[in-house]
Design a protein around this motif. Structure first.
Motif, PDB file in Angstrom:
ATOM      1  N   GLN A  67       0.581  -0.639   0.037  1.00  0.00           N
ATOM      2  CA  GLN A  67       0.027  -0.058  -0.682  1.00  0.00           C
ATOM      3  C   GLN A  67       0.620   1.356  -0.002  1.00  0.00           C
ATOM      4  O   GLN A  67       2.467   0.797   0.803  1.00  0.00           O
ATOM      5  CB  GLN A  67      -0.467  -0.069   0.932  1.00  0.00           C
ATOM      6  CG  GLN A  67      -1.412   1.093   1.637  1.00  0.00           C
ATOM      7  CD  GLN A  67      -2.656   0.817   2.631  1.00  0.00           C
ATOM      8  OE1 GLN A  67      -3.594   0.804   2.296  1.00  0.00           O
ATOM      9  NE2 GLN A  67      -2.637   1.797   3.930  1.00  0.00           N
ATOM     10  N   VAL A  68       0.406   1.802  -0.976  1.00  0.00           N
ATOM     11  CA  VAL A  68       1.374   3.736  -1.200  1.00  0.00           C
ATOM     12  C   VAL A  68      -0.049   4.510  -0.960  1.00  0.00           C
ATOM     13  O   VAL A  68      -0.763   4.739  -1.280  1.00  0.00           O
ATOM     14  CB  VAL A  68       1.830   3.662  -2.274  1.00  0.00           C
ATOM     15  CG1 VAL A  68       2.343   5.288  -2.022  1.00  0.00           C
ATOM     16  CG2 VAL A  68       2.906   3.010  -2.354  1.00  0.00           C
ATOM     17  N   GLN A  69       0.271   5.563   0.208  1.00  0.00           N
ATOM     18  CA  GLN A  69      -0.672   6.512   0.362  1.00  0.00           C
ATOM     19  C   GLN A  69       0.058   8.105   0.236  1.00  0.00           C
ATOM     20  O   GLN A  69       1.389   7.950   0.748  1.00  0.00           O
ATOM     21  CB  GLN A  69      -0.570   6.448   2.144  1.00  0.00           C
ATOM     22  CG  GLN A  69      -1.205   5.365   2.039  1.00  0.00           C
ATOM     23  CD  GLN A  69      -1.479   5.678   3.585  1.00  0.00           C
ATOM     24  OE1 GLN A  69      -1.310   4.427   4.672  1.00  0.00           O
ATOM     25  NE2 GLN A  69      -3.665   5.581   4.237  1.00  0.00           N
ATOM     26  N   VAL A  70      -0.369   8.842  -0.369  1.00  0.00           N
ATOM     27  CA  VAL A  70       0.178  10.500  -0.641  1.00  0.00           C
ATOM     28  C   VAL A  70      -0.296  11.545  -0.606  1.00  0.00           C
ATOM     29  O   VAL A  70      -1.552  11.136  -0.661  1.00  0.00           O
ATOM     30  CB  VAL A  70       1.049  10.178  -2.561  1.00  0.00           C
ATOM     31  CG1 VAL A  70       1.795  11.674  -2.754  1.00  0.00           C
ATOM     32  CG2 VAL A  70       2.128   9.406  -3.049  1.00  0.00           C
ATOM     33  N   GLY A  71      -0.431  11.878   0.138  1.00  0.00           N
ATOM     34  CA  GLY A  71      -1.020  13.359   0.433  1.00  0.00           C
ATOM     35  C   GLY A  71      -0.229  14.518   0.049  1.00  0.00           C
ATOM     36  O   GLY A  71       0.668  14.616   0.405  1.00  0.00           O
ATOM     37  N   GLY A  72      -1.185  16.128  -0.025  1.00  0.00           N
ATOM     38  CA  GLY A  72      -0.660  16.996  -0.618  1.00  0.00           C
ATOM     39  C   GLY A  72      -1.250  17.961  -1.091  1.00  0.00           C
ATOM     40  O   GLY A  72      -2.253  17.778  -0.622  1.00  0.00           O
ATOM     41  N   GLU A  73      -0.892  18.805  -1.898  1.00  0.00           N
ATOM     42  CA  GLU A  73      -1.846  19.525  -3.002  1.00  0.00           C
ATOM     43  C   GLU A  73      -2.133  19.523  -3.982  1.00  0.00           C
ATOM     44  O   GLU A  73      -1.304  19.370  -4.935  1.00  0.00           O
ATOM     45  CB  GLU A  73      -1.805  21.010  -2.261  1.00  0.00           C
ATOM     46  CG  GLU A  73      -2.430  21.406  -0.546  1.00  0.00           C
ATOM     47  CD  GLU A  73      -1.565  23.519  -0.463  1.00  0.00           C
ATOM     48  OE1 GLU A  73      -1.514  23.866  -1.221  1.00  0.00           O
ATOM     49  OE2 GLU A  73      -1.686  23.118   0.051  1.00  0.00           O
ATOM     50  N   VAL A  74      -2.719  19.734  -4.270  1.00  0.00           N
ATOM     51  CA  VAL A  74      -3.068  18.852  -6.419  1.00  0.00           C
ATOM     52  C   VAL A  74      -2.685  20.519  -6.750  1.00  0.00           C
ATOM     53  O   VAL A  74      -3.002  22.521  -6.035  1.00  0.00           O
ATOM     54  CB  VAL A  74      -3.962  19.188  -6.967  1.00  0.00           C
ATOM     55  CG1 VAL A  74      -4.853  17.013  -5.771  1.00  0.00           C
ATOM     56  CG2 VAL A  74      -6.039  19.074  -6.112  1.00  0.00           C
TER      57      VAL A  74
END
Length: 203
Positions: free
Chosen positions: A109-116
């Motif tokens: 599993q890979v999670q990526v969080g940030g802003e678009v």
């Protein structure tokens, strides 16, 4: 406990033979590990390995849906939609978002969080023209967005979480190198977490 809870608990979770994760072997840029894992899933024949849960915010409440990853480059991870769609409107109001990729066959599993950020018109129209339903007409409402993990931070790993679970009794019990293991890094301690009958690694 309900009958449904009993049946859910009895269902198998992960297969016994799964790859491990050695935190000392991962690259400095987490995108490299993500691409290596994605390539593994594509090569294995997994269904829709580029599908993920894309989460936006609606008045502070998370809203998720399944989308397809369109690309990954120095600008971020790409997704596309109509600007006038609900997710397009939510991104316009609050650019914070997250992606969760889960490949059940490997337990990764890979999670990526940030802003678009909204990408340029040429990128958006090129993506529109690549769709099977394209009839030669441009779509001015179509937009490609790039998710950037924690923009403005000095570390490329901020905003990324990679994890995998391997059987504690199977051949891959000890966290080992992935199929695209880079040189060992001595500056990162192994933050392993132990669970009953499973050994999990998380970065």
């Amino acid at each position: 406990m309900s009958e449904l809870a009993d049946r859910l608990r009895a269902l198998p979770s992960f297969p016994e033979d799964m790859p491990g994760l050695d935190p000392d072997s991962v690259p400095e840029d987490p995108a490299e590990l993500f691409v290596a894992w994605l390539e593994d899933e594509i090569a294995s024949g997994a269904r829709q390995p580029h599908a993920m849960t894309f989460q936006t915010l609606d008045g502070g409440a998370p809203v998720g849906r399944t989308l397809i990853l369109k690309d990954l480059d120095e600008r971020g991870l790409h997704v596309s939609t109509h600007r006038g769609s609900r997710k397009g409107e939510r991104l316009a109001a609050d650019p914070r978002a997250a992606m969760t990729f889960f490949w059940r066959e490997s337990g990764r599993q890979v999670q990526v969080g940030g802003e678009v950020v909204a990408l340029d018109e040429a990128t958006s129209q090129a993506d529109w023209a690549s769709r099977p339903s394209y009839d030669g007409s441009p779509n001015p409402d179509w937009q490609v967005y790039a998710l950037r993990s924690r923009p403005g931070t000095s570390s490329p790993s901020r905003g990324w979480i990679a994890s995998t679970c391997a059987s504690a009794t199977g051949a891959s019990a000890a966290p080992g190198r992935t199929s695209a293991s880079p040189p060992r890094r001595a500056d990162r301690p192994p933050p392993h977490r132990s669970r009953t009958k499973r050994r999990c690694g998380r970065l």
